[in-house]
Design a protein around this motif. Sequence first.
Motif, PDB file in Angstrom:
ATOM      1  N   ARG A 496       0.849  -1.189   0.000  1.00  0.00           N
ATOM      2  CA  ARG A 496       0.000   0.000   0.000  1.00  0.00           C
ATOM      3  C   ARG A 496       0.883   1.236   0.000  1.00  0.00           C
ATOM      4  N   SER A 499      -0.336   8.900  -0.292  1.00  0.00           N
ATOM      5  CA  SER A 499      -0.365   9.924  -1.329  1.00  0.00           C
ATOM      6  C   SER A 499       0.962  10.672  -1.388  1.00  0.00           C
ATOM      7  N   ASP A 510      -6.724   3.794   6.136  1.00  0.00           N
ATOM      8  CA  ASP A 510      -7.408   4.402   4.993  1.00  0.00           C
ATOM      9  C   ASP A 510      -6.521   5.369   4.229  1.00  0.00           C
ATOM     10  N   THR A 513      -3.272   3.356  -0.068  1.00  0.00           N
ATOM     11  CA  THR A 513      -4.008   2.742  -1.174  1.00  0.00           C
ATOM     12  C   THR A 513      -3.274   1.482  -1.625  1.00  0.00           C
TER      13      THR A 513
END
Length: 562
Positions: A496, A499, A510, A513
Amino acid sequence: MAERSTAAVDVADTSGDKPLTAEADQSTADGVAKNRERDTDSDEAQGSGGTERPGKASAPELHSGHKLARRYRLEDCVTRLDGFSSWRAVDEKLRRAVGVHVLPADHTRARSVLAAARSSALLGDPRFVQVLDAVEENDLVYVVHEWLPDATELTTLLASGPLEPHDAYQMVSQIASAMAAAHREGLAHLRLNPNAVLRTSTGQWRIRGLAVNAALRGIGSDTPQRTDTEAIGALLYAALTQRWPYESDAYGLSGLPKDIGLIAPDQVRAGVHRGLSELAMRALANDGATASRHEAACTTPEELVKAIGEMPRIRPPEPAFTAPPEYQRTTYQQGTYGRSSAHPGVTQGVPTPPPPLQSRTGKALKWAVSALLIAALGLGSWQLADALMDQGKSEETNQTQTTEGNEKSPTKPASQPITISGVRDFDPLGDGSEKPSDVDKAYDNSSSTYWETNFYEGANFGNLKQGLGLILDLDKVQQVGKVTVTFVGQTSVQLRAASAEAGSEPTSLDAFTKVAEGSGTTVTLQPTQSVKTRYLLVWLTKLPLTEEGTYRGRVADIKVAS
């Protein structure tokens, strides 16, 4: 210095000098037990080690359907002896099966049983059948423990033959490491026999009756670690030979022949694994002398765990693949679909073809069809020639463009390693921390060291959470091409990414990603799209089974490249 067991607090030892596993216990059950997950009371014991008489106390008058604490409904009596009884019961509050030991509050061993049960409950090790409740109420003392309907006793497993070497290795490894952990907390079993060892449907070995079974019978020992180690050796001996390593028959197993003493398992039965045979002899009371190597005796479970660790690992047998069945042609493939099958010896008549079109209308129709076919062939030939000419022109154009493009297109830069500036453990769905002191071992360029998680009862983190992992800090926003993670054991993992605009390390799942995932011992996680980030998350989603019989994630090395 002689060690004194704390398995049953204040339990008097009136056994004299008899060793724990030297002779069979004479206590028998009332014949009610039919369920294989019974307690260890109704069998030929591995040795009494001293059993108190209950004095004036008598077994409480209980029956099927009786309720304890308005919650535990007694169903089947498994054992009734020495003033106590053991039952399979139902916890009506949680709607599950449980086991219950019941004895009068004035029983001479009631205090010891309560103390042993409460001490065992505090251990909380999943390798032991857990004590759920220990209560004194209405002149009764009762102990409630787990009931495992999917587990099978070692006694039942050995009824069909000895264990395979890999199964015996797993059994002794898990039992020894579990008992070593119990003794570190001051707890002993003292009644470790084939009825107290269970194998679950997932292959995990579990021990029931820690401290409690000995307290129920008033068993004590001046050398509890030696007693439990010898019992583990007897379990391994029985698993390898399907024989009990003493002269008396016990647990449905035949004892050794009279007057020959203790002989090594590989002398009792052909094909026994040599290393496991010597390990059993080192654990049993034979002064540590094996048939060939004269290794030192193992007198504690901790020493036995160390000896197992020094052995070459025994791998499971290769799976046997059966040949696929011969290919069978169906009636449809044979061209007989929808037809009646021919009977042997009967000649099948050839169907008569339909008559040709002989009328005037039929002749006109034949000429019309012929004309249409000729026109179609001519049109198709013209279109084919035109397409071939266009293709030749396009190939020349493409070759020219490719040549010019190759002269102008730049070469793709080669992948370069990216330095990891820091790693932090990440457990947002649990208690927030998972072995933070060992995270440096996950990227120290050495596969011999690793960061590991806590142990869990299932591959999916015991259904406690969806996963946990490690956050990688790349020091600045960089283009990430792939991440290679090396594990100890088959592990499922996700990559994951945070950003690129993240100004600080994210604190929630959360914020990351998912960009790639995989499973294995060495997993290359390569995003399908361009990823620019400073913070990566290696997120473990499924854990492997370890030698201890629990599930842990172990990350040996992480490498990041552009």
